[in-house]
Design a protein around this motif. Structure first.
Motif, PDB file in Angstrom:
ATOM      1  N   MET A   1      76.568 -34.163  -0.808  1.00 44.16           N
ATOM      2  CA  MET A   1      75.894 -34.611  -2.130  1.00 44.16           C
ATOM      3  C   MET A   1      74.683 -33.808  -2.276  1.00 44.16           C
ATOM      4  N   ALA A   2      74.449 -33.343  -3.454  1.00 49.87           N
ATOM      5  CA  ALA A   2      73.205 -32.299  -3.908  1.00 49.87           C
ATOM      6  C   ALA A   2      72.011 -33.076  -3.522  1.00 49.87           C
ATOM      7  N   GLN A   3      71.020 -32.667  -3.092  1.00 50.99           N
ATOM      8  CA  GLN A   3      69.775 -33.506  -3.022  1.00 50.99           C
ATOM      9  C   GLN A   3      69.346 -33.989  -4.134  1.00 50.99           C
ATOM     10  N   ASP A   4      69.192 -33.115  -5.097  1.00 47.77           N
ATOM     11  CA  ASP A   4      68.584 -33.645  -6.476  1.00 47.77           C
ATOM     12  C   ASP A   4      69.396 -34.567  -7.197  1.00 47.77           C
ATOM     13  N   THR A   5      70.543 -34.885  -6.891  1.00 47.46           N
ATOM     14  CA  THR A   5      71.397 -36.002  -7.366  1.00 47.46           C
ATOM     15  C   THR A   5      70.932 -37.604  -6.693  1.00 47.46           C
ATOM     16  N   ALA A   6      70.546 -37.551  -5.627  1.00 43.22           N
ATOM     17  CA  ALA A   6      70.413 -38.498  -4.924  1.00 43.22           C
ATOM     18  C   ALA A   6      69.229 -39.464  -5.376  1.00 43.22           C
ATOM     19  N   VAL A   7      69.651 -40.881  -5.114  1.00 41.62           N
ATOM     20  CA  VAL A   7      68.644 -41.823  -5.511  1.00 41.62           C
ATOM     21  C   VAL A   7      67.667 -41.994  -4.386  1.00 41.62           C
ATOM     22  N   PRO A   8      66.442 -41.731  -4.243  1.00 43.36           N
ATOM     23  CA  PRO A   8      65.735 -42.128  -3.163  1.00 43.36           C
ATOM     24  C   PRO A   8      65.430 -43.530  -2.425  1.00 43.36           C
ATOM     25  N   LYS A   9      65.565 -43.791  -1.297  1.00 42.61           N
ATOM     26  CA  LYS A   9      65.809 -44.741  -0.536  1.00 42.61           C
ATOM     27  C   LYS A   9      64.526 -46.022  -0.821  1.00 42.61           C
ATOM     28  N   LEU A  10      63.374 -45.126  -1.272  1.00 37.00           N
ATOM     29  CA  LEU A  10      62.109 -45.894  -1.482  1.00 37.00           C
ATOM     30  C   LEU A  10      62.341 -46.630  -2.596  1.00 37.00           C
ATOM     31  N   ASP A  11      63.050 -45.983  -3.779  1.00 38.59           N
ATOM     32  CA  ASP A  11      63.180 -46.815  -4.835  1.00 38.59           C
ATOM     33  C   ASP A  11      63.879 -48.192  -4.647  1.00 38.59           C
ATOM     34  N   PHE A  12      65.169 -48.189  -3.936  1.00 41.22           N
ATOM     35  CA  PHE A  12      65.782 -49.224  -3.538  1.00 41.22           C
ATOM     36  C   PHE A  12      64.973 -50.345  -3.062  1.00 41.22           C
ATOM     37  N   GLU A  13      64.072 -49.916  -1.949  1.00 45.12           N
ATOM     38  CA  GLU A  13      63.288 -50.710  -1.311  1.00 45.12           C
ATOM     39  C   GLU A  13      62.036 -51.427  -2.237  1.00 45.12           C
ATOM     40  N   TYR A  14      61.800 -50.661  -3.332  1.00 46.68           N
ATOM     41  CA  TYR A  14      60.782 -51.296  -4.278  1.00 46.68           C
ATOM     42  C   TYR A  14      61.487 -52.188  -4.947  1.00 46.68           C
ATOM     43  N   TRP A  15      62.845 -51.587  -5.747  1.00 43.09           N
ATOM     44  CA  TRP A  15      63.222 -52.621  -6.886  1.00 43.09           C
ATOM     45  C   TRP A  15      63.734 -53.903  -6.003  1.00 43.09           C
ATOM     46  N   LEU A  16      64.093 -53.671  -4.459  1.00 45.31           N
ATOM     47  CA  LEU A  16      64.528 -54.996  -3.950  1.00 45.31           C
ATOM     48  C   LEU A  16      63.575 -55.925  -3.612  1.00 45.31           C
ATOM     49  N   ASP A  17      62.261 -55.510  -3.356  1.00 46.50           N
ATOM     50  CA  ASP A  17      60.942 -56.054  -3.315  1.00 46.50           C
ATOM     51  C   ASP A  17      60.858 -56.977  -4.562  1.00 46.50           C
ATOM     52  N   LYS A  18      60.963 -56.229  -5.676  1.00 44.48           N
ATOM     53  CA  LYS A  18      60.587 -56.801  -7.032  1.00 44.48           C
ATOM     54  C   LYS A  18      61.699 -57.821  -7.048  1.00 44.48           C
ATOM     55  N   ALA A  19      62.898 -57.795  -6.951  1.00 45.22           N
ATOM     56  CA  ALA A  19      63.909 -58.642  -7.325  1.00 45.22           C
ATOM     57  C   ALA A  19      63.639 -59.877  -6.318  1.00 45.22           C
ATOM     58  N   ILE A  20      63.361 -59.889  -5.175  1.00 46.99           N
ATOM     59  CA  ILE A  20      63.126 -60.901  -4.512  1.00 46.99           C
ATOM     60  C   ILE A  20      62.066 -61.614  -4.863  1.00 46.99           C
ATOM     61  N   LYS A  21      61.007 -61.055  -5.240  1.00 42.55           N
ATOM     62  CA  LYS A  21      59.951 -61.804  -5.856  1.00 42.55           C
ATOM     63  C   LYS A  21      60.027 -62.482  -7.111  1.00 42.55           C
ATOM     64  N   TRP A  22      60.914 -61.814  -8.076  1.00 40.89           N
ATOM     65  CA  TRP A  22      61.102 -62.420  -9.457  1.00 40.89           C
ATOM     66  C   TRP A  22      62.097 -63.394  -9.132  1.00 40.89           C
ATOM     67  N   GLY A  23      62.959 -63.363  -8.246  1.00 45.49           N
ATOM     68  CA  GLY A  23      63.943 -64.674  -8.089  1.00 45.49           C
ATOM     69  C   GLY A  23      64.775 -64.537  -9.433  1.00 45.49           C
ATOM     70  N   GLN A  24      65.065 -65.938  -9.873  1.00 49.95           N
ATOM     71  CA  GLN A  24      65.705 -66.186 -11.107  1.00 49.95           C
ATOM     72  C   GLN A  24      64.503 -66.126 -12.228  1.00 49.95           C
ATOM     73  N   ALA A  25      63.411 -65.991 -12.191  1.00 47.56           N
ATOM     74  CA  ALA A  25      62.451 -65.941 -13.310  1.00 47.56           C
ATOM     75  C   ALA A  25      62.278 -67.152 -13.983  1.00 47.56           C
ATOM     76  N   THR A  26      61.779 -67.905 -13.013  1.00 44.90           N
ATOM     77  CA  THR A  26      61.687 -69.539 -13.362  1.00 44.90           C
ATOM     78  C   THR A  26      59.949 -69.704 -13.741  1.00 44.90           C
ATOM     79  N   THR A  27      59.107 -68.586 -13.299  1.00 45.45           N
ATOM     80  CA  THR A  27      57.892 -68.944 -13.589  1.00 45.45           C
ATOM     81  C   THR A  27      57.182 -67.925 -14.743  1.00 45.45           C
ATOM     82  N   LEU A  28      56.355 -68.254 -15.238  1.00 45.02           N
ATOM     83  CA  LEU A  28      55.811 -67.553 -16.400  1.00 45.02           C
ATOM     84  C   LEU A  28      55.383 -66.196 -15.843  1.00 45.02           C
ATOM     85  N   GLU A  29      54.791 -66.088 -14.606  1.00 45.70           N
ATOM     86  CA  GLU A  29      54.235 -64.991 -14.083  1.00 45.70           C
ATOM     87  C   GLU A  29      55.639 -63.737 -13.691  1.00 45.70           C
TER      88      GLU A  29
END
Length: 504
Positions: A1-29
């Protein structure tokens, strides 16, 4: 795959961390954080899809081992899938991971997991009513349309049962759970995009306020503010829709006092919200009210607090003269035109209550203020009928002004006014005179002594308890916020409201 079309691994880690913190969005924060990051998340998911659509499912999972965990968590976050574009992009990403010809138990298990997620997303959307939109996803699941809807219903039922049992076992009260709370901007965006939800919110507010017993306008204002409708109405499109609903409800209920009071409080709260808007983004007020009534709109928009009390009578005369010129215009002939004018005046009912008060408390020329009240209570009266209304109102007014300085009064002293009310054929004229009588009882020394006895007598005789109660609540609210009356009047008002509301 061409390098410029790849999705950086860092982004996956960042958004997975966000998704874990959000859970099912039961708190106002967590809800606020999801809404804050939603545009960036949508762009990230779009990039993921653009990358996945050029890869087979095995290569995608090998190159991005975190993708399954990330997509799975996002699919169960109601604030993520509540946004149509995010939900749709998640579906396409999952379809890219689906193995059309699974070769081993792992791929079979992955396909089963993807099918369950797609079923969940489809059951959370409104797309089931659109066959063209759902056909691609349904075929990806390996179902016919008939099979899919059968599975969909089962999935929803099983989910509800699981939630219900979980609530029972955990000892939680379903009625007492924390409701999902959306930020104000998200609610307004929803209402702008989905008209039925705005209509439902407006009707729910009216039903809520009319069906429960409220003892003060502070309570009314609190409920209306919590609905977010006054703030949302700063957008002219929302204001016009809410306005039309209010008008229709008023017509259907024949101008019931409770609905009218709600509309008046809503208008005050809307004007406050409009005033608090950023000047650069604030729409001119003429965008909300009929442009051809601008002189009247301008006069009504002046808040009483903006003027010295000594100028109130003159301002009310200005409102009355402007209104009279408008009503007597030969172009105003239809009921619809007349109703539009009346509804505009009725929205600013605080000025009408002040007019009735000023007639008794201040040295004023009564004709203009009596005409204003006569139009408010009897808008459909034509010249001859309004003349008769004015004659009856003048007679009661003259009698009340004569008694206003008396420090000791009895109910018999007001019998002439009572007989006038009881002898009136037209109901609207009766409302006008009760408006004057109630203000007399509140603001004259002698009237305060007999207020409870007289109000109980007159409301029982004329079946106007709700009307008088609404007037008393409005007056108590105005006095509290303007601070122009003594504690004796405030105490009397509270006692009268308590007595009347206990009988409603």
């Amino acid at each position: 795959m061409a390098q410029d079309t790849a999705v950086p691994k860092l982004d996956f880690e960042y958004w997975l961390d966000k998704a874990i913190k959000w859970g099912q969005a039961t708190t106002l924060e967590s809800q606020k954080d999801v809404c804050l990051h939603l545009p960036q998340l949508q762009e990230f998911l779009r990039q993921v899809y653009e990358t996945l659509k050029h890869m087979d499912s095995i290569a995608a999972i090998q190159q991005f081992p975190l993708i399954g965990q990330l997509l799975g968590r996002l699919c169960w976050n109601p604030f993520v899938i509540g946004y149509d574009e995010s939900q749709k992009t998640l579906m396409w990403c999952l379809c890219c991971l689906y193995s059309s010809e699974p070769q081993n138990p792992v791929e079979l298990k992955a396909n089963s997991w993807i099918r369950s997620l797609l079923c969940h997303l489809l059951s959370s959307s409104k797309w089931e009513s659109n066959e063209a939109e759902t056909s691609t996803f349904i075929s990806t699941l390996g179902y016919t349309s008939a099979d899919y809807y059968c599975h969909l219903v089962k999935n929803m039922v099983f989910s509800l049962l699981a939630e219900f049992r979980g609530n029972q076992f955990n000892g939680r009260n379903i009625q007492g759970r924390k409701k999902i709370s959306l930020p104000e901007s998200a609610v307004i965006s929803l209402w702008l995009r989905h008209l039925p939800s705005l209509e439902k919110a407006t009707l729910h507010l009216l039903d809520q306020l009319v069906s429960i017993q409220l003892n003060s306008l502070e309570e009314v204002a609190c409920v209306i503010k919590d609905s977010l409708l006054p703030q949302a109405a700063s957008h002219p499109a929302i204001f016009r829709i809410v306005n039309e609903i209010f008008k229709n409800v008023l017509l259907e209920t024949d101008g019931t006092p409770e609905v009218l009071t709600v509309i008046q409080v809503f208008t005050q709260l809307f004007l406050q919200a409009h005033q608090n808007e950023n000047k650069e983004h604030r729409f001119p007020l003429k965008a909300y009210f009929p442009y051809h009534h601008q002189p009247l709109v301008t006069a009504l928009l002046r808040r009483p607090l903006e003027l010295p009390t000594t100028h109130w009578s003159q301002h009310l005369k200005c409102i009355s003269d402007t209104l009279k010129a408008l009503v007597e215009d030969t172009n105003i002939s239809s009921f619809a035109d007349l109703f539009e004018i009346w509804f505009l005046v009725a929205r600013f009912g605080e000025w009408l209550d002040i007019a009735a008060e000023q007639l008794l408390k201040a040295s004023v020329e009564p004709d203009a203020l009596l005409w204003l009240l006569a139009f408010y209570h009897c808008p459909q009266n034509e010249n001859q009928q309004r003349t008769q209304t004015m004659v009856e109102a003048q007679a009661v007014y003259s009698h009340l002004t004569m008694l206003f300085s008396y420090t000791v009064l009895s109910v018999k002293d007001l019998e002439a006014a009572v007989h006038t009310v009881m002898g009136i054929d037209q109901c609207c004229n009766q409302h006008l005179i009760i408006h004057l009588l109630t203000n007399f009882l509140l603001f004259s020394s002698g009237g305060q002594m007999i207020a409870q006895e007289f109000i109980y007598h007159i409301t029982e005789a004329t079946d106007t308890r709700k009307e008088v109660c609404s007037l008393l609540i409005r007056t108590a609210y105005r006095i509290k916020h303007n601070g122009e009356e003594n504690q004796k009047t405030v105490k009397l008002l509270n006692e009268l409201v308590q007595k009347l509301t206990s009988k409603v």
